[in-house]
Scaffold this active site. Structure first.
Site, PDB file in Angstrom:
ATOM      1  N   ASP A 471       0.910  -1.000  -0.035  1.00  8.03           N
ATOM      2  CA  ASP A 471       0.104  -0.093  -0.461  1.00  8.03           C
ATOM      3  C   ASP A 471       1.325   1.694   0.071  1.00  8.03           C
ATOM      4  OD1 ASP A 471      -2.263   1.513   0.353  1.00  8.03           O
ATOM      5  OD2 ASP A 471      -3.394   0.310   2.268  1.00  8.03           O
ATOM      6  N   ASP A 541     -11.071   2.266  -2.754  1.00  9.76           N
ATOM      7  CA  ASP A 541     -11.427   2.004  -1.678  1.00  9.76           C
ATOM      8  C   ASP A 541     -12.970   1.636  -1.455  1.00  9.76           C
ATOM      9  OD1 ASP A 541      -9.050   1.287  -0.299  1.00  9.76           O
ATOM     10  OD2 ASP A 541      -9.282   3.533   0.504  1.00  9.76           O
TER      11      ASP A 541
HETATM   12  C1  DGJ Z   1      -5.769   1.773   2.066  1.00 11.70           C
HETATM   13  C2  DGJ Z   1      -6.326   0.743   1.251  1.00 11.70           C
HETATM   14  O1  DGJ Z   1      -6.465   1.222  -0.322  1.00 11.70           O
HETATM   15  C3  DGJ Z   1      -7.068  -0.130   2.145  1.00 11.70           C
HETATM   16  O2  DGJ Z   1      -7.716  -0.445   0.934  1.00 11.70           O
HETATM   17  C4  DGJ Z   1      -6.051  -0.485   3.432  1.00 11.70           C
HETATM   18  O3  DGJ Z   1      -5.349  -1.422   3.137  1.00 11.70           O
HETATM   19  C5  DGJ Z   1      -5.953   1.059   4.048  1.00 11.70           C
HETATM   20  N1  DGJ Z   1      -5.026   1.392   3.334  1.00 11.70           N
HETATM   21  C6  DGJ Z   1      -4.874   0.117   4.986  1.00 11.70           C
HETATM   22  O4  DGJ Z   1      -4.820   1.438   6.142  1.00 11.70           O
END
Ligand code: DGJ
Length: 725
Positions: A471, A541
C-alpha cells in the site's frame, strides 16, 4: 505476423503488426526522423508517397508559421514551437539539440521484433536511441527512448529539462475526440471525454504517484467511433510516478501526443557516461472501436505485462488465475488480533476463499493511523505469539496467507522516524506536511531503498507469507532531499520510482512464490509500470457495488479484468450507507478478480449459504472472466443498465463459453430496456444457457438479445452460455 521492413532507397521503415501498421522515414539529410503512418495495415511501398509529400513540404518552405514537421521524437532546438519530447542544456550554455540519424538496427526473436534508431547530436556528446518493440501476437507497439551522455568529465553534465518517452502523431482528421480516465479517492478511473481544439489538453500527475485523479491513458477518435466500430488510437504509459501526457493540436491542425515522466520540478543531470532508459509509452490502433482497443490492451497485458516477464505463464501464455481472497480491512479496521483474524479466516474458508489477507493494524503501535508505520514487527499485544500461529491456522484451512504493508511510509510516532528523521522527503526550514499522519520515506536514497528491501525480504524469509498487499497512502509534498543539495536533488522524482521498481523486482526474484497486490489508498498507483511487478491491483476503496460500476468500467478501458480486484462487502456499505442485495454485490464484484471484504461474523447463515454458492459459481466462470475477451454491452453512463460480456479466448483451453453480468440502477419514469444484445458470438452456432437449458443461435442472441428483469431497482443477473457443437 509482426515484422519490420526497411526500404533502403527511400529510407523508410514499416512495422507491420497483426491488424495495424506503423511507418516512419528519415529526411534526406538525416536530420529528421519523420512519422509517416499509424493505423490500418499497409505495405512498405505505400510509405513512399507519404515520405515524398513530407520531403516536398520541407523543400517548399512550408515549415514556418503553421507547419510542424511530424518528427518521431521532437528535440527542442531551432524554429519549433510545439511540445518537445527532449530538451537539454549543455555545459557551455547551449540549449537546444541538433541531431542526425547515425544508424539503425532491426532485431527479431521468437516473441517480438525491435527497431532501434540511433541519433547523435551534431556537436555535443548526446546520443538518443529510439526503440520500437512489437510482439508477434499484439497490436500494441511499445516505444521508449534511451538517452546517453557519451562524453567525458571535461564535457560536464547534460541537464535534461524534459525527457518524454515517445511522441505519437495521429493521422489528419476533421475532429478529434479524446477519451481519458479520471476520478478521485473512492471514485477512480471513470471514463471521461472532450473534443480537442487548438492548443493543448494535458493529463498529468505531480503527486509522485500515478494518482487517483488521472490515468496515464488516452484514446483518440474522430468523434464517430462507437464501442464496437470505428478507428481508435490509444496510449498507456508505464510509469508509476508523476507523469505528463500532452495532447496537442498544432497551428497547422496536426495532432500529436507527447508523454513520459513529468519534468515539473525534475531536471535530470546526466553525468558523463550515464545512460537513462525512459519508461515505455505504448500505443495501439484499433479498427473495432473502443471495445477492440481495450481487448488489445487486455491481451497484451495478460501476455506481456501483468506479473512481469519472469513469472511463469502456464495458462496459454496468460498468468495463473487469481485466487478468491478475503481481506479483513472493512471488517476490523485497525483492530487486528490473532483470535479475531483466526475467526474470520475460518468463516472465509467456509465460504470458499483461497487466500486470507491481514490488512493494516498488525504491527507495533498501530492502534489507529497516528503511529506505527515504519516499525514492521508484529504487535506483541495483538499477536502475543507472533504471526506464525495465525499463518499456520490459515494454511491448515487450505488458504494462502497474505499480509498488508506500507513500507514507503513512516509515522512521526515510530521508532524508525525517531532514529532517521532525515530519511523522509523534506526541505530545510519548511514544514513537513503530514497526510493521514504520515510522511514519505525518500526511496531515492540508497540507504532507504536497501532498508525497504531488507524489511520486506526479512518478513518474507521469517514467515510463510504467500501474498503481499503493498500500500501507499499519500502523495508527496515538500519533495526535498537536503543531503543532495547542489547535486540535483530533484532526481528524487525519478529515482524514487526507479528504486521502487528495483525493490519489487528483487523481491519478486527472491520470492517467486509470493504474489503482490498494488495498492495506493485504493487505485492511486495503477499503470503498466506497477502492473509489470504485481499480480493484481486494488481498484478503489469504494466497495459500494453501484458506485463501483463506473470505476470498473473505466478500469476495463485500460487494464484487464484479472488485474482488477473487487470485494463483496457489507450492506449497508460502510462508506456510502447504500443497501444492496448480496447477489448484486457479488455480480458486480465477479466481473474482475473476486474478493470478500465484509464482516463475515455478522452475516446471517442464509447470507453465508448464498455467498458460498456465489463463490463456487465465480470459480466456475473465473477462467472466462479473468482470461476471456471482454465486451462492454451497456454502460450506466448512458442509462440505467450496465452489462459486460466475456467470451473464452479463441482456440482456448476450456471450450467456447460466454459469461454475461448485468446490473441496473434506479429507474426514472420508465422501465428498463428489457433486452440486452450480446456481441462477438458466432451467428451460426447454437448456445445453451447453462442454467435454464434454453438454446439460442448466436444470431438471435446478438440481434434479439436476452430478456432482462424489468421490475426491480438494483437488479442483477449472471448468465452462462455454452456453445454447442
Ligand atoms: C488503503 C487501502 O486502499 C485499503 O484497502 C486499506 O489497506 C487501508 N489503506 C489500510 O490502511
Amino acid at each position: 505476423m509482426t515484422d519490420i521492413s526497411y526500404d533502403d532507397e527511400h529510407r523508410t521503415w514499416l512495422i507491420q503488426l497483426p491488424s495495424s501498421a506503423y511507418g516512419l522515414g528519415v529526411s534526406a539529410d538525416g536530420r529528421v526522423v519523420r512519422h509517416l503512418h499509424w493505423g490500418a495495415p499497409c505495405q512498405l511501398a505505400d510509405l513512399v508517397p507519404l515520405a515524398a509529400a513530407e520531403h516536398a513540404g520541407r523543400r517548399t518552405g512550408k515549415i514556418g508559421w503553421g507547419h510542424e514537421e511530424p518528427a518521431e521524437y521532437v528535440p527542442w532546438g531551432g524554429p519549433r514551437y510545439d511540445e518537445p519530447t527532449l530538451k537539454a542544456d549543455f555545459a557551455d550554455g547551449t540549449r537546444g539539440i541538433e541531431s542526425q540519424l547515425t544508424g539503425h538496427d532491426i532485431n527479431r526473436d521468437a516473441t517480438a521484433v525491435t527497431l532501434t534508431l540511433d541519433l547523435a547530436d551534431l556537436a555535443y556528446p548526446l546520443r538518443v536511441r529510439l526503440h520500437y518493440h512489437a510482439f508477434h501476437d499484439s497490436d500494441v507497439l511499445e516505444r521508449w527512448a534511451t538517452i546517453t551522455h557519451t562524453g567525458g568529465s571535461a564535457d560536464g553534465p547534460i541537464v535534461l529539462r524534459q525527457a518524454h518517452s515517445a511522441n505519437w502523431w495521429l493521422p489528419r482528421r476533421e475532429h478529434w475526440r479524446a477519451r481519458y480516465l479520471t476520478g478521485g479517492w473512492a471514485s477512480e478511473t471513470q471514463p471521461a471525454q472532450t473534443m480537442l481544439g487548438p492548443g493543448k489538453f494535458m493529463l498529468e500527475s505531480r503527486r509522485g504517484v500515478t494518482s487517483h485523479h488521472l490515468q496515464p491513458y488516452f484514446a483518440l477518435d474522430d468523434g464517430t467511433a462507437t464501442e464496437e466500430a470505428g478507428e481508435v488510437w490509444g496510449g498507456l504509459l508505464a510509469w508509476s510516478g508523476s507523469f505528463r501526457l500532452v495532447l496537442e493540436t498544432t497551428p497547422g491542425g496536426s495532432v500529436h501526443v507527447s508523454g513520459g515522466w513529468n519534468e515539473f520540478d525534475a531536471p535530470i543531470e546526466l553525468a558523463p557516461g550515464e545512460e537513462l532508459s525512459l519508461p515505455v509509452f505504448a500505443g495501439c490502433y484499433s479498427a473495432t472501436g473502443q471495445g477492440g482497443l481495450s481487448r488489445s490492451w487486455h491481451d497484451y497485458q495478460l501476455r506481456h505485462v501483468l506479473g512481469g516477464p519472469d513469472r511463469p505463464k502456464p495458462d496459454g501464455g496468460f498468468p495463473p488465475l487469481r485466487p478468491v481472497l478475503y481481506n479483513s480491512w472493512e471488517a476490523t479496521g485497525f483492530d487486528v488480533t490473532e483470535d479475531g483474524q483466526a475467526l474470520l479466516a475460518e468463516l472465509a474458508a467456509g465460504l470458499g476463499a483461497e487466500l486470507f489477507v491481514v490488512d493494516d493494524g498488525w504491527f507495533t503501535g498501530r492502534r489507529d493511523d497516528h503511529a506505527g508505520l515504519g516499525d514492521w514487527v508484529p504487535d506483541p499485544v495483538k499477536f502475543p505469539r507472533g504471526l506464525d500461529p495465525l499463518i499456520d491456522r490459515v494454511h491448515q484451512l487450505d488458504m494462502g496467507f497474505g499480509l498488508w504493508i506500507e513500507p514507503e511510509m513512516v509515522n512521526a510516532d515510530s521508532d524508525l522516524y525517531r532514529a532517521h528523521p532525515d530519511w523522509v522527503l523534506h526541505f530545510e526550514h519548511r514544514a513537513r506536511s503530514e497526510r493521514r499522519n504520515q510522511l514519505v520515506l525518500n526511496l531515492a536514497r540508497d540507504d532507504v531503498a536497501d532498508w525497504v528491501f531488507g524489511t520486506v525480504d526479512g518478513l518474507l524469509r521469517r514467515h510463510q507469507i504467500d501474498f503481499i498487499k503493498w500500500d501507499m497512502n499519500r502523495h508527496f509534498s515538500e519533495p526535498g532531499w537536503p543531503d543532495r543539495a547542489g547535486h540535483n536533488p530533484e532526481r528524487m522524482w525519478v529515482d524514487y520510482v526507479r528504486h521502487l521498481y528495483s525493490i519489487l523486482d528483487r523481491l519478486r526474484a527472491a520470492h517467486p512464490g509470493v504474489a503482490f497486490e498494488a495498492c495506493a489508498g485504493g487505485g492511486a498507483r495503477i499503470d503498466l509500470g506497477i502492473l509489470a511487478r504485481s499480480d493484481q491491483a486494488w481498484t478503489s476503496d469504494n466497495t459500494d457495488a453501484w458506485d463501483r460500476i463506473p470505476i470498473q468500467e473505466g478500469f476495463s478501458h485500460a487494464y484487464p479484468a484479472q488485474a482488477m480486484v473487487c470485494w463483496v462487502t457489507d450492506s449497508p456499505n460502510p462508506l456510502t450507507g447504500r443497501r444492496l442485495p448480496l447477489s448484486y454485490r457479488f455480480h458486480v464484484a465477479m466481473s474482475g478478480t473476486l474478493g470478500l471484504g465484509g464482516n463475515l461474523s455478522e452475516w446471517t447463515e442464509d447470507e453465508r449459504i448464498e455467498a458460498r454458492q456465489l463463490v463456487a459459481r465465480y470459480k466456475e466462470i473465473r477462467p472466462v472472466v479473468q482470461h476471456g475477451r471482454q465486451y462492454r454491452l451497456a454502460s450506466t453512463q448512458d442509462g440505467p443498465l450496465g452489462a459486460v460480456q466475456y467470451r473464452s479466448a479463441d482456440g482456448d483451453r476450456i471450450g467456447d463459453r460466454v459469461v454475461v453480468l448485468a446490473w441496473t440502477g434506479v429507474r426514472h419514469f420508465r422501465p428498463w430496456p428489457t433486452r440486452l444484445r450480446l456481441t462477438g458470438l458466432d451467428p451460426e452456432a447454437s448456445y445453451r444457457d447453462e442454467d435454464t437449458g434454453e438454446e439460442r443461435t448466436g444470431a438471435s442472441l446478438m440481434q434479439l438479445g436476452m430478456k432482462l428483469p424489468d421490475d426491480l431497482d438494483y437488479a442483477s443477473l449472471l448468465v452462462r452460455l455454452e456453445r454447442l457443437g
